[in-house]
Design a protein around this motif. Structure first.
Motif, mmCIF file in Angstrom:
data_model
loop_
_atom_site.group_PDB
_atom_site.id
_atom_site.type_symbol
_atom_site.label_atom_id
_atom_site.label_comp_id
_atom_site.label_asym_id
_atom_site.label_seq_id
_atom_site.Cartn_x
_atom_site.Cartn_y
_atom_site.Cartn_z
ATOM 1 N N LEU A 159 0.793 -1.228 0.000
ATOM 2 C CA LEU A 159 0.000 0.000 0.000
ATOM 3 C C LEU A 159 0.829 1.285 0.000
ATOM 4 O O LEU A 159 0.290 2.357 -0.239
ATOM 5 N N ALA A 160 2.138 1.154 0.314
ATOM 6 C CA ALA A 160 2.910 2.396 0.439
ATOM 7 C C ALA A 160 4.318 2.291 -0.131
ATOM 8 O O ALA A 160 5.216 3.003 0.309
ATOM 9 N N LEU A 161 4.529 1.401 -1.102
ATOM 10 C CA LEU A 161 5.871 1.206 -1.664
ATOM 11 C C LEU A 161 6.443 2.524 -2.182
ATOM 12 O O LEU A 161 5.768 3.265 -2.899
ATOM 13 N N ASP A 162 7.681 2.806 -1.807
ATOM 14 C CA ASP A 162 8.404 4.023 -2.195
ATOM 15 C C ASP A 162 7.807 5.308 -1.647
ATOM 16 O O ASP A 162 8.264 6.398 -1.996
ATOM 17 N N GLY A 163 6.792 5.179 -0.808
ATOM 18 C CA GLY A 163 6.163 6.390 -0.286
ATOM 19 C C GLY A 163 6.466 6.600 1.184
ATOM 20 O O GLY A 163 7.105 5.783 1.845
ATOM 21 N N GLU A 164 5.991 7.720 1.698
ATOM 22 C CA GLU A 164 6.177 8.038 3.114
ATOM 23 C C GLU A 164 5.012 7.492 3.927
ATOM 24 O O GLU A 164 3.861 7.613 3.526
ATOM 25 N N VAL A 165 5.355 6.906 5.086
ATOM 26 C CA VAL A 165 4.300 6.418 5.975
ATOM 27 C C VAL A 165 4.415 7.172 7.297
ATOM 28 O O VAL A 165 5.469 7.181 7.927
ATOM 29 N N MET A 166 3.321 7.806 7.694
ATOM 30 C CA MET A 166 3.349 8.581 8.928
ATOM 31 C C MET A 166 3.019 7.705 10.123
ATOM 32 O O MET A 166 2.024 6.985 10.120
ATOM 33 N N VAL A 167 3.889 7.772 11.126
ATOM 34 C CA VAL A 167 3.647 7.043 12.376
ATOM 35 C C VAL A 167 3.992 7.968 13.539
ATOM 36 O O VAL A 167 4.977 8.704 13.472
ATOM 37 N N SER A 168 3.201 7.889 14.589
ATOM 38 C CA SER A 168 3.482 8.695 15.778
ATOM 39 C C SER A 168 4.784 8.239 16.426
ATOM 40 O O SER A 168 5.076 7.043 16.476
ATOM 41 N N ARG A 169 5.567 9.186 16.946
ATOM 42 C CA ARG A 169 6.831 8.829 17.617
ATOM 43 C C ARG A 169 6.591 7.960 18.849
ATOM 44 O O ARG A 169 7.474 7.263 19.299
ATOM 45 N N GLY A 170 5.390 8.006 19.371
ATOM 46 C CA GLY A 170 5.068 7.172 20.533
ATOM 47 C C GLY A 170 4.818 5.723 20.163
ATOM 48 O O GLY A 170 4.613 4.881 21.036
ATOM 49 N N GLU A 171 4.835 5.432 18.868
ATOM 50 C CA GLU A 171 4.482 4.070 18.437
ATOM 51 C C GLU A 171 5.574 3.373 17.629
ATOM 52 O O GLU A 171 5.329 2.361 16.986
ATOM 53 N N LEU A 172 6.787 3.911 17.679
ATOM 54 C CA LEU A 172 7.872 3.289 16.900
ATOM 55 C C LEU A 172 8.457 2.144 17.702
ATOM 56 O O LEU A 172 9.562 2.202 18.215
ATOM 57 N N VAL A 173 7.710 1.068 17.796
ATOM 58 C CA VAL A 173 8.014 0.025 18.769
ATOM 59 C C VAL A 173 8.979 -1.036 18.248
ATOM 60 O O VAL A 173 9.151 -1.230 17.048
ATOM 61 N N GLU A 174 9.570 -1.715 19.212
ATOM 62 C CA GLU A 174 10.330 -2.926 18.922
ATOM 63 C C GLU A 174 9.594 -4.053 19.632
ATOM 64 O O GLU A 174 9.323 -3.977 20.816
ATOM 65 N N ILE A 175 9.265 -5.094 18.878
ATOM 66 C CA ILE A 175 8.560 -6.220 19.480
ATOM 67 C C ILE A 175 9.502 -7.405 19.589
ATOM 68 O O ILE A 175 9.357 -8.399 18.905
ATOM 69 N N GLY A 176 10.517 -7.278 20.392
ATOM 70 C CA GLY A 176 11.428 -8.399 20.603
ATOM 71 C C GLY A 176 12.180 -8.759 19.328
ATOM 72 O O GLY A 176 11.655 -8.655 18.228
ATOM 73 N N GLY A 177 13.404 -9.165 19.469
ATOM 74 C CA GLY A 177 14.187 -9.611 18.325
ATOM 75 C C GLY A 177 14.281 -8.531 17.279
ATOM 76 O O GLY A 177 14.509 -7.366 17.579
ATOM 77 N N ALA A 178 14.079 -8.908 16.052
ATOM 78 C CA ALA A 178 14.385 -8.005 14.963
ATOM 79 C C ALA A 178 13.192 -7.185 14.483
ATOM 80 O O ALA A 178 13.323 -6.419 13.548
ATOM 81 N N PHE A 179 12.033 -7.372 15.103
ATOM 82 C CA PHE A 179 10.884 -6.643 14.596
ATOM 83 C C PHE A 179 10.802 -5.249 15.207
ATOM 84 O O PHE A 179 10.343 -5.042 16.318
ATOM 85 N N ARG A 180 11.294 -4.273 14.461
ATOM 86 C CA ARG A 180 11.206 -2.884 14.891
ATOM 87 C C ARG A 180 10.550 -2.136 13.756
ATOM 88 O O ARG A 180 10.942 -2.276 12.595
ATOM 89 N N ILE A 181 9.571 -1.333 14.121
ATOM 90 C CA ILE A 181 8.791 -0.646 13.095
ATOM 91 C C ILE A 181 9.663 0.117 12.084
ATOM 92 O O ILE A 181 9.488 -0.063 10.871
ATOM 93 N N PRO A 182 10.653 0.927 12.540
ATOM 94 C CA PRO A 182 11.434 1.672 11.528
ATOM 95 C C PRO A 182 12.150 0.742 10.549
ATOM 96 O O PRO A 182 12.236 1.039 9.358
ATOM 97 N N GLU A 183 12.651 -0.398 11.054
ATOM 98 C CA GLU A 183 13.395 -1.310 10.178
ATOM 99 C C GLU A 183 12.481 -2.080 9.237
ATOM 100 O O GLU A 183 12.792 -2.279 8.060
ATOM 101 N N VAL A 184 11.335 -2.515 9.768
ATOM 102 C CA VAL A 184 10.370 -3.217 8.914
ATOM 103 C C VAL A 184 9.923 -2.279 7.797
ATOM 104 O O VAL A 184 9.790 -2.662 6.637
ATOM 105 N N MET A 185 9.722 -1.044 8.191
ATOM 106 C CA MET A 185 9.294 -0.025 7.233
ATOM 107 C C MET A 185 10.284 0.078 6.074
ATOM 108 O O MET A 185 9.893 0.073 4.908
ATOM 109 N N SER A 186 11.595 0.154 6.382
ATOM 110 C CA SER A 186 12.547 0.326 5.283
ATOM 111 C C SER A 186 12.665 -0.955 4.465
ATOM 112 O O SER A 186 12.805 -0.907 3.253
ATOM 113 N N ARG A 187 12.575 -2.126 5.141
ATOM 114 C CA ARG A 187 12.622 -3.381 4.390
ATOM 115 C C ARG A 187 11.409 -3.544 3.486
ATOM 116 O O ARG A 187 11.459 -4.232 2.469
ATOM 117 N N ALA A 188 10.307 -2.909 3.879
ATOM 118 C CA ALA A 188 9.098 -2.994 3.064
ATOM 119 C C ALA A 188 9.168 -2.011 1.897
ATOM 120 O O ALA A 188 8.291 -1.991 1.035
#
Ligand SMILES: *Cc1c(COP(=O)(O)O)cnc(C)c1O
Length: 465
Positions: A159-188
């Motif tokens: 839904l957002a390839l090559d585009g900007e995705v807005m997320v609140s700074r309060g929600e840039l979470v890491e869910i254990g291990g390698a799942f971190r929103i900023p990193e998933v975002m760039s891999r996507a």
């Protein structure tokens, strides 16, 4: 080493003639038996000490022991007495009987996975579960992937390839291990556009969405932490209205996402996918093996258009679940249809809603047995404790429970040693260490009989420890 000592070792051919070798050949195969015998002989040759001939029986027994050890599965059943019901390291949700039966059928027989029985033509793999999920969440469409991390990845990439995705700074979470929103975002393949602050984000922070260079707005459920104090977040309803006005998709990663109103069972409320859909989310993602109590999978619900695009993303093929998971998922959803029985039949909900008095009586029953098994190595006490849901659901809520606390009495046998002793049981028992005590929360002890029957082996573990 003396040649005459080496010659004291029997030859492989000789050993293979024995009854023991016959048995090993039956159980493990001839090739594996010969290979292991060779290994055992090699070892004996190296350690031979001139103490006389090594008994043939001894070599054969050693070989059998090693062959058996090599065949022990590394993945074993354990008792989860950690107090964390959905423990990621211990496999999260346990499946309902219906789900286990369905998975069994899917494993054992051919199934109509992608075959339409009415027309005899090719069918759609997810049709069976999609209908149920839509019925339960009010969504137009649904699709399934291997886990929620995959669902988030697929949603962003579609839904957002090559585009900007807005997320609140309060929600840039890491869910254990390698799942971190900023990193998933760039891999996507998306660009993260952080907005607001850690503790407060307002609707006006999302206004740039109206400017045209934003591809999506995303909300991530703060599942494993809580921001308290001077805080503010934008309600999902307002965000979805803004996204609609800006003409961009609104993606919600719910994390746990229970299909039920947990308040009904006296549990802390979790956001539901049905509410997210009602509030206007374009796409909502959640895990199948967290509060839903099903197999590991990621469930995506949303508009027909958005889900359709996700389904035709080539990445979907790489992320799709197998028939066993789909069978277990369908059964888990069917279990949810009976609202009166769901908390009984889904083990996760059964553990979470277990009566505290019942847990307490179980602790009272087991304490004297364990005291006996430990033979004075520790003082045992029935304690009130607190369980947690786990896997990010309601990180700060605690469920009152009962357990057994073991205080070491022997200075040479610490709480760590007690924990090791319990881990070495045939069905390892996993508890937690708390202030120099080994604590077992009994909330998840379903199979009391199996637990009690191995207490006698605790003393065996003492010498080993
Ligand atoms: C648990 C969780 C995930 C990851 O889900 P998996 O099913 O473990 O892949 C992603 N986002 C949130 C908010 C979560 O709580």
């Amino acid at each position: 080493m003396e040649a005459d000592e080496r010659s004291k070792l029997p030859a492989i051919g000789e050993l293979m003639q024995s009854v023991q070798a016959q048995c090993m050949t039956d159980d493990f195969g001839r090739t594996a038996t010969v290979a292991m015998l060779r290994e055992v002989l090699d070892r004996a040759r190296k350690t031979i000490n001139g103490a006389g001939p090594i008994a043939q029986d001894e070599l054969l027994a050693e070989c059998a022991r090693r062959l058996e050890l090599a065949q022990m599965p590394a993945l074993k059943r354990v008792f989860n007495l950690t107090g964390t019901v959905l423990h990621t390291n211990l496999g999260r949700a346990l499946l309902s009987e219906r789900a286990i039966a369905a998975a069994n059928v899917a494993m054992r027989y051919p199934v109509n996975l992608e075959f339409d029985l009415a027309t005899g033509r090719r069918g759609q793999r997810e049709e069976h579960v999609e209908r149920l999920i839509c019925q339960m969440t009010g969504a137009e469409a649904a699709t399934i992937v291997n886990n929620n991390a995959a669902a988030v990845l697929l949603a962003l990439n579609t839904l957002a390839l090559d585009g900007e995705v807005m997320v609140s700074r309060g929600e840039l979470v890491e869910i254990g291990g390698a799942f971190r929103i900023p990193e998933v975002m760039s891999r996507a393949g998306c660009h993260l556009r952080e907005v607001g602050t850690t503790n407060r984000t307002h609707l006006r922070d999302f206004m740039p969405a109206m400017s045209g260079d934003v591809a999506a707005i995303m909300k991530v459920h703060a599942s494993n932490y809580e921001i308290t104090g001077f805080t503010s977040a934008v309600p999902q309803k307002e965000l979805s209205a803004l996204a609609a006005k800006a003409g961009v998709p609104f993606i919600i990663d719910l994390g746990s996402g229970s299909l039920l109103d947990l308040g009904r069972f006296g549990l802390p409320a979790e956001p539901t996918p049905q509410q997210a859909i009602k509030d206007g989310a374009t796409v909502v993602t959640f895990s199948g093996d967290k509060l839903m109590g099903g197999p590991q999978c990621g469930i995506v619900v949303g508009t027909r258009e958005a889900v359709g695009r996700m389904r035709s993303n080539p990445m979907k093929r790489a992320l799709r679940p197998d028939k066993i998971v789909l069978a277990a998922l369908e059964a888990t959803l069917l279990d949810h249809l009976n609202e009166e029985r769901v908390a009984e039949v889904i083990p996760t909900l059964r553990c979470l809603t277990r009566d505290t008095g019942e847990i307490r009586s179980q602790a009272d029953r087991l304490a004297p047995k364990i005291a006996q098994g430990l033979q004075g190595l520790a003082r045992i006490e029935v304690v009130e404790c607190f369980s947690q849901i786990g896997s990010g659901a309601q990180p700060v809520e605690r469920l009152p429970s009962s357990g057994l606390a073991l205080h070491p009495t022997d200075p040479c046998h610490s709480a760590q040693a007690l924990a090791r002793q319990f881990r070495q049981l045939p069905i390892p028992v996993i508890g937690r260490l708390h202030r120099d005590r080994f604590v077992m929360d009994l909330r998840c002890l379903d199979d009391e009989r199996a637990f009690a029957s191995q207490i006698g082996e605790l003393s065996g573990g003492v010498s080993a420890a």
